[in-house]
Write an enzyme that holds these catalytic residues in place. Structure first.
Site, PDB file in Angstrom:
ATOM      1  N   LYS A 161       0.849  -1.207   0.000  1.00 40.79           N
ATOM      2  CA  LYS A 161       0.000   0.000   0.000  1.00 40.79           C
ATOM      3  C   LYS A 161       0.879   1.249   0.000  1.00 40.79           C
ATOM      4  O   LYS A 161       1.474   1.591   1.020  1.00 40.79           O
ATOM      5  CB  LYS A 161      -0.942   0.062   1.208  1.00 40.79           C
ATOM      6  N   GLU A 208       9.555   1.746  10.621  1.00 39.55           N
ATOM      7  CA  GLU A 208      10.615   2.734  10.367  1.00 39.55           C
ATOM      8  C   GLU A 208       9.928   4.086  10.439  1.00 39.55           C
ATOM      9  O   GLU A 208       9.192   4.459   9.530  1.00 39.55           O
ATOM     10  CB  GLU A 208      11.220   2.459   8.988  1.00 39.55           C
ATOM     11  N   CYS A 245      13.537  10.817   6.566  1.00 37.76           N
ATOM     12  CA  CYS A 245      13.517  10.356   7.955  1.00 37.76           C
ATOM     13  C   CYS A 245      14.906  10.498   8.574  1.00 37.76           C
ATOM     14  O   CYS A 245      15.042  10.765   9.750  1.00 37.76           O
ATOM     15  CB  CYS A 245      13.038   8.914   8.038  1.00 37.76           C
ATOM     16  N   GLU A 249       9.816  16.329  14.652  1.00 36.69           N
ATOM     17  CA  GLU A 249      10.224  16.133  13.263  1.00 36.69           C
ATOM     18  C   GLU A 249       9.447  17.103  12.378  1.00 36.69           C
ATOM     19  O   GLU A 249       8.214  17.070  12.357  1.00 36.69           O
ATOM     20  CB  GLU A 249       9.931  14.688  12.839  1.00 36.69           C
TER      21      GLU A 249
END
Ligand code: TXE
Length: 501
Positions: free
Chosen positions: A185, A261, A295, A393
């Site tokens: 997906k 992750e 990331c 983040e």
């Protein structure tokens, strides 16, 4: 550049699922797919509902049980993985153009880095399974014990929007190499490249029917139906930390595991003995590659006091000089943000930084007068690591700079984070580099290099950056079940229960 954009846009078909070796008819709810450089829709995604997700999982289960893939010889699996490697490279320009169109990441980066990297993932795992094996233990006298690694079954692979092909190809290559079937997906924001990738694999007839399946749609519809499906065996996910937590809760209901992750806020520490120019180049790449939407971005910079003035001055000047523009323009270094929400989010961090006393060094505004989601690359200097801009983040071309006095102090501040993905160290002192490698609370430490990914090592985070590691043995742990077999070699005497003796 105009031609590449219009060529790629004009060929776009509606995005649908791919189930049991066939593309699904375009009947699902329609979701527009945007080009972030123009903010205009370029395609339509037809969402996979729970029924379609169920069909995809059933197709993957049937293919797994049929054994054409799970029980294929390593040579057969290698051949297929290498064929996919070649297929990606043969279609590199088209795949890179789709990736750039849909993500806004500069074509120079998708063409030269992301697409070759996606191909390399398949080659790497083809080679790994040829050399990889189990383990044998002979220490117990009279017994031989061995460990084998068996495919898990049906893997759900849920990908993000910041590097759709590269990051999802990594999951597909690992899952397939170890004999699994899968349901993929992609992010509903960026479905274009993976959709074309599936079409290429289909046309080349590389894999048996049902081994790879594709579902498309929003997280709360398609993503949840997939991660909560009772017949998947695991989820490998890359995306936001909050989503990772939701997926883990869904998996917990079925006592299943997953590899996550998630986000990062990686410190990049510049000591005064470092090669100044390399540290500067590395810090800029670490903050601004991939439009800063990475990331592993090393965008929480710490600079040692004795070189800080010079470093901050040059970093600021070069941030201001970054070329922001059409991602198809070869000169562009920073393209648009993925969507309007992301622009707003970045601007809210500029405000919060200001309110908490940070100094704006560069950027800090969205770029008006252009259609797309453009912002100025931004750098802010912070006195304290406790500021939201240093803790959360931001996922954008947004660097924070702090100064420090010594190793002790910077270690404590670098580790003061809920994340723990990567720690970057810039130093000429070997002992210090090795000390910092031990002391940084991160899954990976990179010394004197930005953004280096070695697939032989595991990549992944500690704390809220995730669970599990991708790469070689890390992917094996993720995509296989370890089985232990213990064989008695010498008929050892057994107590004879129920005999009265
Ligand atoms: O990601 P989401 P979003 C970070 C980054 C970013 C933030 C949010 O900080 O700003 O996350 O981004 C699917 N069950 N990263 O909201 O929602 C979704 O459809 C199952 C870091 O876009 O995590 C998509 O396919 N699936 C990052 C995928 O999860 C669900 C990459 C990622 O989307 C779901 C991206 C659900 N309940 C964002 N909800 C990195 N680590 O590289 C959503 N999804």
């Amino acid at each position: 550049m105009k031609d590449l954009r219009s060529d790629i846009t004009s060929g776009l078909k509606p995005v649908t699922g791919y189930v049991g070796g066939r593309f699904v008819a375009p009947t699902g709810a329609e979701i527009p797919v945007l080009d972030p450089a123009s903010a205009k829709p370029v395609a339509v995604l037809h969402e996979s509902d729970a029924g379609e997700v169920d069909a995809a999982v059933s197709a993957a289960r049937m293919a797994f049980r049929a054994g054409h893939w799970a029980e294929a010889s390593v040579a057969q699996r290698q051949k297929a993985l290498l064929a996919i490697h070649d297929l990606i490279l043969a279609n590199a320009e088209e795949l890179a153009a789709l990736e750039t169109l849909n993500t806004g990441i500069p074509y120079s980066q998708t063409k030269n880095m992301h697409v070759p990297r996606a191909a390399q993932n398949f080659r790497f795992f083809a080679e790994f399974i040829n050399q990889d094996g189990g383990e044998v233990f002979t220490q117990e006298k009279g017994y031989m014990s061995f460990v084998t690694y068996e495919p898990m079954g049906v893997c759900a692979l849920i990908g993000p929007w910041n590097m759709p092909l590269g990051l999802t190809a990594m999951k597909m290559a690992g899952a397939l190499a170890f004999g699994n079937t899968c349901v993929v997906k992609p992010s509903e924001i960026t479905p274009l490249t993976l959709s074309r990738f599936f079409e290429l694999i289909h046309d080349a007839e590389i894999l048996p029917e049902g081994v790879i399946n594709l579902v498309n749609g929003r997280g709360h519809v398609t993503g949840e139906a997939l991660s909560a499906h009772p017949d998947i065996d695991m989820v490998s996910f890359t995306g936001g930390t909050a989503t990772g937590a939701r997926i883990l809760s869904a998996l917990a209901q079925g006592i299943k595991g997953g590899a996550m992750e998630l986000g990062g806020k990686s410190p990049s520490i510049v000591f005064d003995d470092a090669d100044f120019d390399r540290a500067m180049d590395g810090a800029l790449l670490g903050s601004f590659m991939n439009n800063g939407q990475m990331c592993l971005a090393g965008s929480r910079l710490f600079v040692q006091e004795s070189v800080a003035d010079r470093f901050i001055e040059e970093f600021t000047a070069r941030t201001k000089a970054l070329r922001v523009g059409d991602p198809f323009d070869p000169a562009t270094e920073i393209g648009p943000m993925i969507n309007a929400a992301q622009v707003e989010r970045v601007m809210s961090y500029v405000e919060s930084g200001r309110a908490e006393g940070a100094t704006l060094l560069a950027g800090g505004a969205s770029i008006e007068g252009r259609d797309g989601f453009y912002i100025e690359p931004t750098a802010m200097q912070a006195e304290s690591n406790a500021l939201a801009i240093c803790q959360e983040e931001i996922f954008a071309p947004f660097a924070t700079l702090q100064t420090f006095t010594d190793e002790e102090e910077v270690t404590e501040r670098a580790n003061d984070s809920m994340f723990g993905l990567v720690g970057y160290v810039w130093t000429a002192d070997l002992e210090r580099a090795l000390r910092m490698s031990r002391r940084l609370a991160t899954g990976t430490v990179l010394v004197n290099t930005p953004i280096m990914r070695d697939l032989r090592t595991g990549f992944g985070g500690i704390r809220q950056s995730g669970i599990g590691r991708e790469g070689a043995k890390g992917s094996r742990a993720m995509f296989t079940e370890m089985k232990s077999t213990i064989v008695a070699l010498e008929r050892p005497a057994l107590p004879r229960m129920g005999t009265g003796s």
